[in-house]
Scaffold this active site. Structure first.
Site: not given
Length: 309
Positions: A130, A12, A202
């Protein structure tokens, strides 16, 4: 506006190099500053003097890494996030946009995923360290907003893909794994094998779109609540395998190991808050165009890509 972007060498972060913007972007990575050292990012802010920060940096990995090193994934991400937000607050940075992950959502949730459900239960056990660290990034942003009147916001993407992705077969995500398997099958003659039957659906968002949306949020979104920013079009895993095979001109056999789990059938999310804010659905890159660009980049850079060499 002068903006520091942490995690500037990731997928990103690198995507900011591909888009046009009126802002001055300073992309930094671990080669420039060690965000695990609280003094390091303070030095960055003192040197660059940005007006805003887009925080992308994180310790990331696949299911195996998140499971084997769950403590490190929690503690290192907590340290990174605390160091970045505290340094921004101390430097008087009024606007910070931090990137979360859909893993912050509870394992048991009502679909589609809506922002009000993030803290309604425990995340999936496969990456809870996480996930909780990312949740705390939201909490920390809200705390600084309440105590110091800082306009610190959080954005939640869905499954991402694009240039500079991680093509490691154990730690990469589904799209880079599909691309690598089919490309190597084409070059070795050994049929690629995919888990399950390919039926699960997805949502995927091209990394360049996320970069554009984060800049959009920097200018337009000022609420404490995290905001979903992903493209909500659904694609089956089998249809992606077919598309990648066509793009890479692979005509060989595709094998599906139906004895392996296919995964949850669908995980739809809602981006209605983003659309209501003024982001137009047509601004998302079409899935085929994004996949074509990603496959072309992979071919041109293989094997010197992350996760392969």
């Amino acid at each position: 506006m002068k903006i520091v972007v942490t995690g500037g060498s990731g997928m990103v972060g690198s995507a900011f190099n591909n888009i046009e913007t009126k802002h001055e972007l300073i992309l930094i990575s671990s080669k420039d500053y060690n965000l695990l050292d609280e003094k390091s990012f303070r030095l960055c802010l003192s040197k660059e003097k940005p007006e805003a920060v887009i925080h992308l940096a994180a310790k990331v990995g696949g299911v195996k890494g998140n499971t084997d090193y769950v403590s490190e994934f929690y503690s290192e991400n907590i340290r990174i996030n605390c160091n970045v937000l505290n340094a921004c607050n101390e430097a008087g940075i009024k606007k910070v946009v931090s990137l979360l992950s859909t893993c912050v959502y509870p394992d048991k949730v009502i679909y589609p995923l809506t922002e009000d459900q993030i803290h309604n239960g425990e995340p999936h056990p496969s990456n809870f360290g996480y996930a909780y660290a990312k949740r705390m990034l939201d909490i920390h942003s809200r705390a600084l907003r309440q105590q110091y009147d800082r306009n610190y916001i959080c954005a939640v993407p869905n499954n991402l893909y694009g240039l500079q992705d991680n093509f490691d077969l154990e730690n990469g995500h589904v799209i880079p794994a599909i691309i690598r398997k089919i490309w190597e099958a084409k070059n070795t003659g050994k049929s690629p094998v995919f888990w399950g039957d390919g039926s699960p659906l997805r949502e995927f968002t091209y990394a360049d779109d996320i970069a554009k949306i984060l800049l959009f949020l920097l200018e337009e979104y000022n609420a404490a609540k995290p905001i979903n920013i992903g493209n909500t079009e659904e694609r089956s895993i089998s249809s992606i395998v077919t598309m990648v095979s066509e793009i890479l001109e692979y005509n060989g056999e595709i094998k599906w190991d139906v004895l392996k789990p296919s995964g949850q059938f669908k995980k739809p999310s809602s981006n209605s808050s983003l659309i209501d804010l003024g982001w137009e659905t047509k601004k998302y890159t079409s899935f085929y165009d994004g996949m074509k660009k990603t496959c072309d980049w992979f071919i041109n850079n293989y094997p010197d890509v992350r996760g392969v060499k």
